[in-house]
Motif scaffolding. Structure first.
Motif, short mmCIF file in Angstrom:
data_model
loop_
_atom_site.label_atom_id
_atom_site.label_comp_id
_atom_site.label_asym_id
_atom_site.label_seq_id
_atom_site.Cartn_x
_atom_site.Cartn_y
_atom_site.Cartn_z
N ARG A 221 0.79 -1.46 0.08
CA ARG A 221 0.18 -0.42 -0.30
C ARG A 221 0.50 1.14 -0.36
N LEU A 222 0.25 2.04 -0.96
CA LEU A 222 1.12 3.57 -0.77
C LEU A 222 -0.09 4.43 -0.74
N HIS A 223 -0.20 5.96 0.07
CA HIS A 223 -0.77 6.78 0.04
C HIS A 223 -1.09 7.40 -0.88
N ALA A 224 -2.60 8.06 -0.80
CA ALA A 224 -2.93 8.07 -2.00
C ALA A 224 -2.43 9.61 -2.53
N ASP A 225 -1.55 10.10 -1.58
CA ASP A 225 -1.05 11.59 -1.39
C ASP A 225 0.37 11.69 -2.27
N ASN A 226 0.79 10.03 -1.71
CA ASN A 226 2.53 10.09 -2.39
C ASN A 226 2.51 8.87 -3.85
N MET A 227 0.78 8.88 -3.88
CA MET A 227 1.46 7.66 -5.59
C MET A 227 1.69 9.14 -6.11
N GLU A 228 0.91 9.73 -6.80
CA GLU A 228 1.33 10.57 -8.39
C GLU A 228 2.64 10.88 -8.18
N LYS A 229 3.32 11.18 -7.22
CA LYS A 229 5.27 11.64 -7.04
C LYS A 229 5.50 10.50 -7.26
N VAL A 230 5.52 9.01 -6.85
CA VAL A 230 5.85 8.00 -6.99
C VAL A 230 6.32 7.54 -9.17
N LEU A 231 4.67 7.28 -9.43
CA LEU A 231 4.44 6.84 -10.09
C LEU A 231 4.41 7.69 -11.71
N ASP A 232 4.89 9.49 -11.02
CA ASP A 232 5.63 10.67 -12.20
C ASP A 232 6.75 9.84 -12.22
N LEU A 233 7.66 9.63 -11.25
CA LEU A 233 9.19 9.81 -10.93
C LEU A 233 9.48 8.15 -11.64
N ALA A 234 8.61 7.32 -11.59
CA ALA A 234 9.01 5.99 -12.73
C ALA A 234 8.66 6.13 -13.90
N THR A 235 7.49 6.89 -14.48
CA THR A 235 7.36 7.56 -15.46
C THR A 235 8.55 8.02 -16.24
N GLN A 236 8.89 8.95 -15.34
CA GLN A 236 10.60 9.39 -15.98
C GLN A 236 11.06 8.83 -16.15
N GLY A 237 11.36 7.81 -15.78
CA GLY A 237 12.55 6.47 -15.79
C GLY A 237 12.15 5.86 -16.45
N CYS A 238 11.49 5.61 -17.24
CA CYS A 238 11.32 4.99 -18.60
C CYS A 238 11.20 5.83 -19.64
N LYS A 239 12.00 7.11 -19.17
CA LYS A 239 11.61 7.50 -20.65
C LYS A 239 13.40 8.25 -20.86
N ASP A 240 13.95 7.48 -19.53
CA ASP A 240 15.11 7.93 -19.60
C ASP A 240 15.84 6.43 -19.58
N VAL A 241 15.21 5.47 -19.48
CA VAL A 241 16.21 3.97 -19.91
C VAL A 241 15.35 4.22 -22.02
N PHE A 242 14.03 4.72 -22.57
CA PHE A 242 14.12 4.82 -23.43
C PHE A 242 15.56 5.40 -24.46
N ALA A 243 16.07 6.39 -23.84
CA ALA A 243 16.95 7.31 -24.18
C ALA A 243 18.13 6.40 -24.33
N VAL A 244 18.39 6.16 -23.28
CA VAL A 244 19.63 4.98 -22.86
C VAL A 244 19.73 4.03 -24.38
N LEU A 245 18.37 2.68 -24.36
CA LEU A 245 17.93 1.98 -25.17
C LEU A 245 18.04 2.37 -26.57
N ASP A 246 17.57 4.08 -27.31
CA ASP A 246 17.46 4.26 -28.36
C ASP A 246 19.43 4.26 -28.63
N ARG A 247 19.45 5.15 -27.83
CA ARG A 247 20.91 5.31 -27.74
C ARG A 247 21.88 3.94 -28.23
N HIS A 248 21.16 2.40 -28.03
CA HIS A 248 22.04 1.34 -28.19
C HIS A 248 21.66 1.00 -29.66
N VAL A 249 20.88 1.00 -29.92
CA VAL A 249 20.00 0.66 -30.58
C VAL A 249 20.50 1.25 -32.26
#
Length: 263
Positions: A221-249
């Motif tokens: 469980r994660l409190h609703a007040d913190n959920m958006e912050k954690v989700l935003d950080l995870a999605t930004q992390g996915c975009k950062d990973v994409f930049a690395v993978l795209d460069r390798h491709v």
């Protein structure tokens, strides 16, 4: 006061801060020296196996994963699985016996492996253009060679590169990353030690260009007040990973083109 944690590769001695484990120092650094919104170092290689139609190896921090792809090919067994309008995606996850410090055999059919295989299948069914290959099958095999947190994410990112290496059309890259909430602070790309702290964390797989989330899993469980912050950080992390993978491709394509031109 110190606390001893069992790491997959070794024992770690880390200090307690009051009643909890000090995952973040007073200066804002984590145990491995990263800031809260910093990814672990990502290294990758494509085309590591000539026998497979596509393959890739990835390191995310100390987590190492290997992915191979075969197909599309005719459905050789289980004729009941044939789909007349699309390809069947088959995913198998496994962990090498030496991937953790426990050194115990993990059969491919154990519950955790089955769950990971199912999540991988759901993820890649959503991004592979299966309609182009009716009555066929695509096999994706992923193995964790060394586990240090974020196993599913490393598997997704390695498999994405392997599917691209196999030349199988996808709607978009699919990239995965974790984010947790520890000591009242959201943390990106958490390691094994941070996972072991018992704090809530999210695992997100998404298509970075469309920002469509393919899989989202929460461990507690994660409190609703913190959920958006954690989700935003995870999605930004996915975009950062994409930049690395795209460069390798792009680097892999350039190297392959140079070799073909030279020959």
């Amino acid at each position: 006061m110190c606390h001893k944690i069992r790491h997959p590769r070794y024992w770690l001695i880390v200090p307690f801060k009051m009643a909890g484990l000090e995952i973040i120092s007073d200066q804002g650094y984590r145990i491995d020296g990263r800031r809260s919104s910093e990814l672990r170092k990502v290294c990758a290689r494509m085309g590591v196996f000539t026998q497979a139609d596509g393959s890739a190896y990835i390191e995310q921090g100390n987590t190492k994963a290997l992915a191979t792809v075969y197909g599309p090919h005719e459905v050789r067994k289980g004729r009941g699985k044939i789909q007349h309008d699309r390809a069947v995606v088959n995913c198998q996850f496994s962990m090498a016996t030496f991937s953790t410090g426990e050194r115990k055999s993990r059969p491919k059919g154990d519950r955790r492996s089955q769950e990971m295989s199912m999540h991988l299948r759901q993820t890649f069914e959503a991004v592979i253009v299966t309609e182009l290959f009716p009555r066929s099958q695509i096999d994706i095999y992923v193995q964790i060679l060394q586990a240090d947190g974020g196993n599913y994410c490393a598997c997704v990112n390695a498999a994405t590169l392997a599917v691209i290496d196999a030349g199988i059309p996808m709607k978009d890259y699919v990239c995965a990353c974790t984010a947790g909430f520890i000591q009242d602070s959201p943390l990106l790309d958490i390691s094994y030690v941070e996972e072991s702290a018992g704090a809530p964390f999210l695992t997100v797989a998404m298509m970075p260009k469309s920002e469509q989330i393919v899989l989202l899993e929460m461990n507690s469980r994660l409190h609703a007040d913190n959920m958006e912050k954690v989700l935003d950080l995870a999605t930004q992390g996915c975009k950062d990973v994409f930049a690395v993978l795209d460069r390798h491709v792009r680097d892999h394509v350039s190297e392959s083109h140079a070799l073909m031109t030279a020959s």
